[in-house]
Design a protein around this motif. Structure first.
Motif, PDB file in Angstrom:
ATOM      1  N   LEU A 250      31.982  41.235  37.335  1.00 47.45           N
ATOM      2  CA  LEU A 250      32.919  42.248  37.868  1.00 47.45           C
ATOM      3  C   LEU A 250      33.528  43.032  36.715  1.00 47.45           C
ATOM      4  O   LEU A 250      33.704  44.248  36.785  1.00 47.45           O
ATOM      5  N   ASP A 251      33.831  42.321  35.626  1.00 51.06           N
ATOM      6  CA  ASP A 251      34.425  42.994  34.464  1.00 51.06           C
ATOM      7  C   ASP A 251      33.387  43.866  33.751  1.00 51.06           C
ATOM      8  O   ASP A 251      33.689  44.981  33.331  1.00 51.06           O
ATOM      9  N   GLU A 252      32.160  43.363  33.617  1.00 47.77           N
ATOM     10  CA  GLU A 252      31.101  44.125  32.925  1.00 47.77           C
ATOM     11  C   GLU A 252      30.856  45.473  33.618  1.00 47.77           C
ATOM     12  O   GLU A 252      30.725  46.499  32.962  1.00 47.77           O
ATOM     13  N   PHE A 253      30.794  45.448  34.954  1.00 48.84           N
ATOM     14  CA  PHE A 253      30.388  46.668  35.671  1.00 48.84           C
ATOM     15  C   PHE A 253      31.542  47.462  36.274  1.00 48.84           C
ATOM     16  O   PHE A 253      31.458  48.681  36.418  1.00 48.84           O
ATOM     17  N   LEU A 254      32.625  46.770  36.668  1.00 52.50           N
ATOM     18  CA  LEU A 254      33.712  47.479  37.366  1.00 52.50           C
ATOM     19  C   LEU A 254      35.010  47.511  36.561  1.00 52.50           C
ATOM     20  O   LEU A 254      35.978  48.132  36.960  1.00 52.50           O
ATOM     21  N   HIS A 255      35.033  46.811  35.410  1.00 55.77           N
ATOM     22  CA  HIS A 255      36.185  46.787  34.494  1.00 55.77           C
ATOM     23  C   HIS A 255      37.470  46.304  35.154  1.00 55.77           C
ATOM     24  O   HIS A 255      38.228  47.088  35.716  1.00 55.77           O
ATOM     25  N   ILE A 256      37.698  45.012  35.078  1.00 51.31           N
ATOM     26  CA  ILE A 256      38.940  44.431  35.591  1.00 51.31           C
ATOM     27  C   ILE A 256      40.060  44.831  34.640  1.00 51.31           C
ATOM     28  O   ILE A 256      39.951  44.648  33.437  1.00 51.31           O
ATOM     29  N   ASN A 257      41.095  45.408  35.205  1.00 50.36           N
ATOM     30  CA  ASN A 257      42.220  45.833  34.376  1.00 50.36           C
ATOM     31  C   ASN A 257      43.470  45.125  34.860  1.00 50.36           C
ATOM     32  O   ASN A 257      43.910  45.341  35.988  1.00 50.36           O
ATOM     33  N   SER A 260      43.005  43.425  38.363  1.00 49.34           N
ATOM     34  CA  SER A 260      42.519  44.142  39.557  1.00 49.34           C
ATOM     35  C   SER A 260      41.417  45.127  39.166  1.00 49.34           C
ATOM     36  O   SER A 260      41.297  45.496  37.999  1.00 49.34           O
ATOM     37  N   VAL A 261      40.615  45.509  40.161  1.00 50.37           N
ATOM     38  CA  VAL A 261      39.617  46.566  39.927  1.00 50.37           C
ATOM     39  C   VAL A 261      39.928  47.732  40.860  1.00 50.37           C
ATOM     40  O   VAL A 261      40.444  47.540  41.963  1.00 50.37           O
ATOM     41  N   GLU A 262      39.609  48.921  40.397  1.00 52.09           N
ATOM     42  CA  GLU A 262      39.842  50.108  41.225  1.00 52.09           C
ATOM     43  C   GLU A 262      38.489  50.676  41.629  1.00 52.09           C
ATOM     44  O   GLU A 262      37.642  50.947  40.774  1.00 52.09           O
ATOM     45  N   LEU A 263      38.282  50.820  42.948  1.00 58.37           N
ATOM     46  CA  LEU A 263      36.975  51.248  43.458  1.00 58.37           C
ATOM     47  C   LEU A 263      37.132  52.321  44.518  1.00 58.37           C
ATOM     48  O   LEU A 263      38.206  52.441  45.124  1.00 58.37           O
ATOM     49  N   ASP A 264      36.033  53.031  44.782  1.00 60.59           N
ATOM     50  CA  ASP A 264      36.051  53.946  45.921  1.00 60.59           C
ATOM     51  C   ASP A 264      36.260  53.122  47.184  1.00 60.59           C
ATOM     52  O   ASP A 264      35.636  52.071  47.355  1.00 60.59           O
ATOM     53  N   ALA A 265      37.117  53.617  48.072  1.00 58.96           N
ATOM     54  CA  ALA A 265      37.431  52.883  49.304  1.00 58.96           C
ATOM     55  C   ALA A 265      36.165  52.584  50.110  1.00 58.96           C
ATOM     56  O   ALA A 265      36.053  51.547  50.758  1.00 58.96           O
ATOM     57  N   SER A 266      35.171  53.495  50.027  1.00 57.92           N
ATOM     58  CA  SER A 266      33.939  53.324  50.821  1.00 57.92           C
ATOM     59  C   SER A 266      33.195  52.039  50.433  1.00 57.92           C
ATOM     60  O   SER A 266      32.567  51.392  51.267  1.00 57.92           O
ATOM     61  N   VAL A 279      41.802  46.561  44.140  1.00 53.67           N
ATOM     62  CA  VAL A 279      41.513  45.215  44.663  1.00 53.67           C
ATOM     63  C   VAL A 279      42.036  44.172  43.679  1.00 53.67           C
ATOM     64  O   VAL A 279      41.503  44.032  42.576  1.00 53.67           O
ATOM     65  N   PRO A 280      43.114  43.433  44.051  1.00 56.67           N
ATOM     66  CA  PRO A 280      43.636  42.397  43.144  1.00 56.67           C
ATOM     67  C   PRO A 280      42.638  41.237  43.032  1.00 56.67           C
ATOM     68  O   PRO A 280      41.988  40.873  44.019  1.00 56.67           O
ATOM     69  N   LEU A 281      42.527  40.675  41.822  1.00 56.76           N
ATOM     70  CA  LEU A 281      41.623  39.538  41.601  1.00 56.76           C
ATOM     71  C   LEU A 281      42.386  38.466  40.826  1.00 56.76           C
ATOM     72  O   LEU A 281      42.470  38.526  39.606  1.00 56.76           O
ATOM     73  N   ASN A 282      42.966  37.531  41.565  1.00 57.64           N
ATOM     74  CA  ASN A 282      43.625  36.401  40.896  1.00 57.64           C
ATOM     75  C   ASN A 282      43.585  35.197  41.825  1.00 57.64           C
ATOM     76  O   ASN A 282      43.079  35.275  42.945  1.00 57.64           O
ATOM     77  N   SER A 283      44.154  34.069  41.372  1.00 54.49           N
ATOM     78  CA  SER A 283      43.995  32.830  42.131  1.00 54.49           C
ATOM     79  C   SER A 283      44.818  32.791  43.425  1.00 54.49           C
ATOM     80  O   SER A 283      44.715  31.838  44.186  1.00 54.49           O
ATOM     81  N   SER A 284      45.623  33.836  43.694  1.00 50.05           N
ATOM     82  CA  SER A 284      46.315  33.908  44.994  1.00 50.05           C
ATOM     83  C   SER A 284      45.275  34.096  46.105  1.00 50.05           C
ATOM     84  O   SER A 284      45.529  33.761  47.261  1.00 50.05           O
ATOM     85  N   GLN A 348      27.975  42.708  47.115  1.00 50.14           N
ATOM     86  CA  GLN A 348      26.916  43.660  47.491  1.00 50.14           C
ATOM     87  C   GLN A 348      26.854  44.809  46.479  1.00 50.14           C
ATOM     88  O   GLN A 348      25.784  45.216  46.032  1.00 50.14           O
ATOM     89  N   HIS A 349      28.044  45.295  46.097  1.00 48.22           N
ATOM     90  CA  HIS A 349      28.122  46.397  45.136  1.00 48.22           C
ATOM     91  C   HIS A 349      27.606  45.957  43.759  1.00 48.22           C
ATOM     92  O   HIS A 349      26.874  46.687  43.095  1.00 48.22           O
ATOM     93  N   LEU A 350      27.982  44.720  43.355  1.00 47.46           N
ATOM     94  CA  LEU A 350      27.505  44.199  42.070  1.00 47.46           C
ATOM     95  C   LEU A 350      25.992  44.080  42.035  1.00 47.46           C
ATOM     96  O   LEU A 350      25.357  44.335  41.018  1.00 47.46           O
ATOM     97  N   SER A 351      25.418  43.669  43.181  1.00 46.51           N
ATOM     98  CA  SER A 351      23.958  43.487  43.245  1.00 46.51           C
ATOM     99  C   SER A 351      23.207  44.774  42.937  1.00 46.51           C
ATOM    100  O   SER A 351      22.091  44.730  42.422  1.00 46.51           O
TER     101      SER A 351
END
Length: 596
Positions: A250-257, A260-266, A279-284, A348-351
């Motif tokens: 996720l970090d390699e392709f979408l850059h976790i900052n 969280s990652v910021e993506l097109d809503a679609s 999209v938040p990405l943490n252990s919550s 799916q997007h990562l694939s």
């Protein structure tokens, strides 16, 4: 789902660290009475989003703005700037104030430096003849908890500053951050360090304890038993390889900052054309916590199984009569549907990236270089990338990986690639290449490489890695065990002595010491590798090790450390602290400079 991570399950009370930072910020705002405009430098805004919610700031009469070269649009008569201590940002502030003066606006200005004021920044105010108009303070934010086992010092440029600019200011900051932790959790009795910067931090830490001692009588048993300090320079191979864990990819392709990652809503299945979705990405997120450290191949299978099982449950619910308790269980499962949907969309997007021939070719080449095979194939491959004008960071990752594992490039190849890079990507990159040379990352071969010896001694290449049921950290790169984490493994089990000869082949000095002022008790010798039972702290908890990466750590390395702490016979919990979470691309980008 909350952007601010839940820290309830942290091995030490990290919530208290976050609450202290919140309190300090609120006190700053309370000191400026009434309505005010809080102007934050954008990089700091990302860090603050993990410390405090915007709604709390607004409760304190705050109007939020981001600092830039443009004038601040606000009706407030009080402006509070919260910025990193960088002269460039001071010039923006001066330009803002000059703009107000030219319009005849009378305002009260406060500048709070993070984490502390510097002479260089105050000089800018003096040069602009504005120092008499500004009150100056400090906001001592040294540590940002990213998750229940990860802390960041938020020092993006630390590696480049130390290696290229000779600026070691960040090392003081790291030592200060660790010392702050000691005030909460006790003096850390054992220190193991590898690398020039790490040994320097250990030294500063001792000086800080001498000048501003943590009172050990307040904390009878220190909560953190050992700190392992490791320079990024010691292992530059790992961040240059493509990470293969879910979070790493996720970090390699979408850059976790900042979590969280910021993506097109679609992409997330939302019907909002052109809108970005955070999209938040943490252990919550319980599902994310379960799958983030797994090899991506396995994650796809797990998500497929979960979706199939849910579908079956749904079919059963609609075709048979269920008891109340069965209905309750089904509803519980339905509650996890948003998480499921989120990660199926992300996977799916990562694939779409991981199935590309270019990515698979790059992986192949990385393995070839790490295993020290067929150099000609590598050079041909890199040359082809340059001629196709593939992204510059992709090319540099492979070139630097080759240079790192081979003590440089043969002279004719070095000259050739340097020329081709400038020819293909533009001469404005000459400063960046000079930076990489100065840091010793891209250089001419002058001595024989020790890589083969290091690789064999530390078992860095593991054949037949089982990614589904891993029994070794090598699963995070499908066959390569991160050198950095192998060193941590040794440091925890038996200290540096058994690997002394290998440590000498790696960059920088190493150090192992006990720190004074600590009551002698068997619990403080827990890392001698004698037996796992000794590693219990007197009250029965597992001993805690703080692993500090100076110059950045990758998500794959974090996953490997989490894997280590779950292994049988492992009697330690681990907390990871880093100057910044990086990957090969973001690390190389810190060396890039815009000319003019």
């Amino acid at each position: 789902m909350a952007q601010i991570p839940n820290l309830d399950n942290a091995p030490v009370n990290l919530t208290s660290i976050r609450e202290q930072s919140q309190k300090e910020l609120i006190n700053i705002l309370k000191n400026v009475r009434g309505k005010k405009c809080l102007v934050i430098d954008p990089k700091l805004g990302d860090s603050l989003s993990l410390i405090i919610q915007t709604s709390i700031l607004k409760e304190h009469g705050v109007e939020l703005r981001h600092l830039s070269g443009d004038p601040i649009q606000t009706d407030s008569s009080k402006v509070v700037y919260l910025v990193h201590a960088l002269p460039k940002l001071m010039r923006f502030i001066c330009s803002n104030i000059h703009n107000d003066l030219s319009k005849g606006l009378q305002r009260e200005y406060h500048v709070y430096f993070v984490p502390r004021r510097t002479v260089a920044c105050e000089k800018v105010l003096e040069e602009e003849k504005l120092h008499h108009m500004v009150s100056i303070g400090e906001y001592p934010l040294y540590i940002v908890p990213m998750d229940e086992d990860v802390l960041s010092f938020e020092l993006d440029l630390s590696y480049k500053e130390c290696q290229v600019d000779g600026d070691t200011g960040s090392l003081w900051h790291i030592a200060k951050a660790i010392h702050k932790l000691e005030f909460s959790f006790g003096v850390i009795p054992n220190v193991r360090a590898k690398g020039k910067a790490s040994v320097c931090v250990a030294d500063i830490l001792n000086r800080m304890q001498a000048e501003e001692p943590v009172n050990s009588s307040d904390i009878v048993v220190p909560e953190i038993n050992t700190v392992i300090l490791l320079d990024r320079e010691v292992d530059m191979v790992t961040p240059l390889c493509s990470q293969l864990t879910y979070e790493g990819l996720l970090d390699e392709f979408l850059h976790i900052n900042n979590g969280s990652v910021e993506l097109d809503a679609s992409i997330m299945g939302l019907q909002q054309e052109g809108k970005k979705n955070k999209v938040p990405l943490n252990s919550s997120d319980k599902l994310f916590k379960e799958i983030r450290d797994l090899n991506f191949e396995v994650v796809v299978q797990i998500l497929r199984q979960k979706a199939t099982s849910m579908k079956q449950d749904y079919t059963e619910m609609t075709t048979t009569t269920q008891t109340v308790s069965e209905l309750k269980d089904f509803v519980k499962k339905l509650n996890s549907l948003p998480e499921m949907t989120r990660h199926i969309n992300l996977a799916q997007h990562l694939s779409t990236f991981t199935s590309k021939p270019s990515f698979l070719g790059q992986l192949d080449m990385e393995h070839t270089i790490v295993e020290s095979q067929s150099y000609d194939i590598c050079f041909d491959y890199i040359e082809e990338l340059i001629h196709k004008q593939e992204p510059l960071t992709t090319v540099l990752r492979l070139l630097i990986l080759f240079s790192t594992t081979n003590s440089g490039l043969p002279k004719k190849h070095f000259d050739y690639f340097r020329r081709e890079l400038l020819h293909s990507y533009g001469f404005e990159h000459v400063a960046m290449l000079n930076n990489l040379e100065k840091a010793g990352l891209f250089k001419k071969q002058e001595s024989k490489s020790n890589w083969l010896t290091i690789k064999r001694a530390l078992q860095l290449v593991v054949e037949d890695t089982d990614t589904a049921n891993p029994n070794d950290i090598a699963y995070v790169f499908s066959g390569y065990a991160p050198l950095s984490i192998r060193l941590v493994q040794h440091a925890i089990r038996s200290g540096w002595r058994p690997v002394e000869e290998i440590l000498k082949l790696l960059p920088g000095p190493h150090l192992e010491m006990k720190r004074g002022g600590i009551p002698s008790s068997p619990s403080f010798d827990t890392l001698s590798g004698v037996s796992s039972s000794i590693a219990k702290v007197p009250d029965g908890r597992r001993a805690l090790v703080l692993v500090v990466f100076i110059g950045g750590v990758t998500f794959a390395e974090i996953s490997a450390l989490r894997f280590l702490s779950t292994q049988e016979g492992m009697a330690y919990d681990l907390i990871i602290a880093t100057t910044k979470i990086v990957n090969g691309q973001t690390l190389i980008e810190t060396f890039m400079e815009k000319l003019g």
